[in-house]
Design an enzyme around this catalytic site. Structure first.
Site, PDB file in Angstrom:
ATOM      1  N   GLU A 261      98.443  20.975  69.227  1.00 31.14           N
ATOM      2  CA  GLU A 261      96.946  20.863  69.073  1.00 31.14           C
ATOM      3  C   GLU A 261      96.407  19.604  68.282  1.00 31.14           C
ATOM      4  OE1 GLU A 261      95.205  25.507  69.946  1.00 31.14           O
ATOM      5  OE2 GLU A 261      95.949  24.938  67.776  1.00 31.14           O
TER       6      GLU A 261
ATOM      7  N   ASP B  37      91.108  27.972  78.862  1.00 34.28           N
ATOM      8  CA  ASP B  37      91.008  28.937  79.982  1.00 34.28           C
ATOM      9  C   ASP B  37      89.685  29.668  79.954  1.00 34.28           C
ATOM     10  OD1 ASP B  37      92.831  29.888  77.552  1.00 34.28           O
ATOM     11  OD2 ASP B  37      91.724  31.604  78.019  1.00 34.28           O
TER      12      ASP B  37
HETATM   13  N1  ADE Z   1      93.338  30.265  72.946  1.00 32.85           N
HETATM   14  C1  ADE Z   1      93.254  29.734  73.883  1.00 32.85           C
HETATM   15  N2  ADE Z   1      92.809  30.840  74.925  1.00 32.85           N
HETATM   16  C2  ADE Z   1      92.657  31.661  74.484  1.00 32.85           C
HETATM   17  C3  ADE Z   1      92.246  32.969  74.645  1.00 32.85           C
HETATM   18  N3  ADE Z   1      92.013  33.301  75.712  1.00 32.85           N
HETATM   19  N4  ADE Z   1      92.267  34.102  73.599  1.00 32.85           N
HETATM   20  C4  ADE Z   1      92.450  33.607  72.307  1.00 32.85           C
HETATM   21  N5  ADE Z   1      92.831  32.526  71.913  1.00 32.85           N
HETATM   22  C5  ADE Z   1      92.983  31.485  72.916  1.00 32.85           C
END
Ligand code: ADE
Length: 266
Positions: free
Chosen positions: A37, A224
């Site tokens: 990242e 996401d």
């Molecule tokens: N980092 C990236 N996506 C995530 C998620 N859905 N829950 C927790 N941390 C994350």
């Protein structure tokens, strides 16, 4: 600790009103859970790995450092788990590196940057970059008076109205837990936290920084959609590179904005 009616601790409210000095910000520490990242930013700012790390010899924590304009920039990653060789994500490593970084580097400002899941019901889309307005935990359920508030641990981030306006950034609340998936209990707490983004470190970084009264900004890129129809891990891995690139661009603009400014100008 006494709490205000809105669930914010008095300590965190004081944090917003005190210690805002009239001198240009000089030292920034980025806490970034996964080196992937941070990599585009490390390269863009030409930061170098500190071979004389201020951290104990036993830990895998990595410090990348360098000057960018008038700013002393440090990126601290918790590094690889010694047994499994994967990035040490989640709240325990995040708390430890935040504590050690504050002790060793005495930053004027902490920035927790990384990826997060986003809720489309709250307006989040893939590749959005959010400035976090408040952070809280969603997996510390303690149904005992006042301990319930401690468990949630809601804290306002350092206010940055000028930065948000100038860079036209999205703003939302963050909920933190030690799982990437979302159990029904987590979902209930995340809804109660009114979160737009969900991660695995932010509230822990904010907790430690609050103890030492170090102003903290949290910047999260959405990999996401938690309330979408794709499996979270699949969507996360698919979008990680694109979101990291987007984060790099946004963070560079944030640093350019911060350069030469005082905390109270943010
Ligand atoms: N980092 C990236 N996506 C995530 C998620 N859905 N829950 C927790 N941390 C994350």
């Amino acid at each position: 600790m006494a709490a205000n009616g809105d669930g914010f601790s008095n300590a965190s409210m004081e944090n917003l009103t005190c210690h805002v000095e009239k001198r240009p910000i000089s030292t920034i520490v980025f806490i970034v859970a996964m080196q992937k990242e941070a990599q585009p930013l490390i390269e863009r700012l030409r930061l170098v790995k500190d071979v004389n790390s201020p951290f104990p010899k036993e830990v895998a924590w990595i410090l990348f450092k360098g000057m960018y304009k008038d700013l002393n920039i440090n990126i601290v990653c918790p590094g690889k788990d010694s047994a499994l060789g994967v990035d040490s994500v989640c709240t325990v490593p995040a708390s430890l590196v935040t504590y050690a970084s504050i002790q060793a580097l005495q930053p004027d400002l902490i920035i927790n940057a990384g990826t997060a899941g986003g809720f489309k019901a709250k307006g989040a889309s893939i590749c959005d970059v959010y400035i976090v307005s408040s952070s809280a935990f969603h997996d510390r359920r303690i149904p005992v008076p006042v301990l319930d508030l401690y468990g949630v641990g809601m804290r306002k981030a350092f206010p940055t109205p000028n930065l948000i306006k100038e860079l036209n950034l999205k703003v939302g609340r963050l909920s933190t837990g030690d799982s990437m998936d979302m159990s029904p209990h987590d979902k209930e707490s995340i809804t109660a936290n009114d979160a737009t983004v969900k991660d695995m470190e932010g509230a822990a970084v904010a907790y430690v920084a609050d103890i030492f009264k170090v102003p903290t900004i949290l910047i999260k890129g959405v990999t996401d959609i938690v309330d979408g129809n794709r499996p979270t891990s699949e969507e996360f891995l698919e979008n990680l590179a694109a979101v990291t690139a987007q984060l790099d661009e946004s963070i560079t603009k944030v640093i350019d904005f911060i350069s030469g400014k005082c905390l109270s100008d943010l």
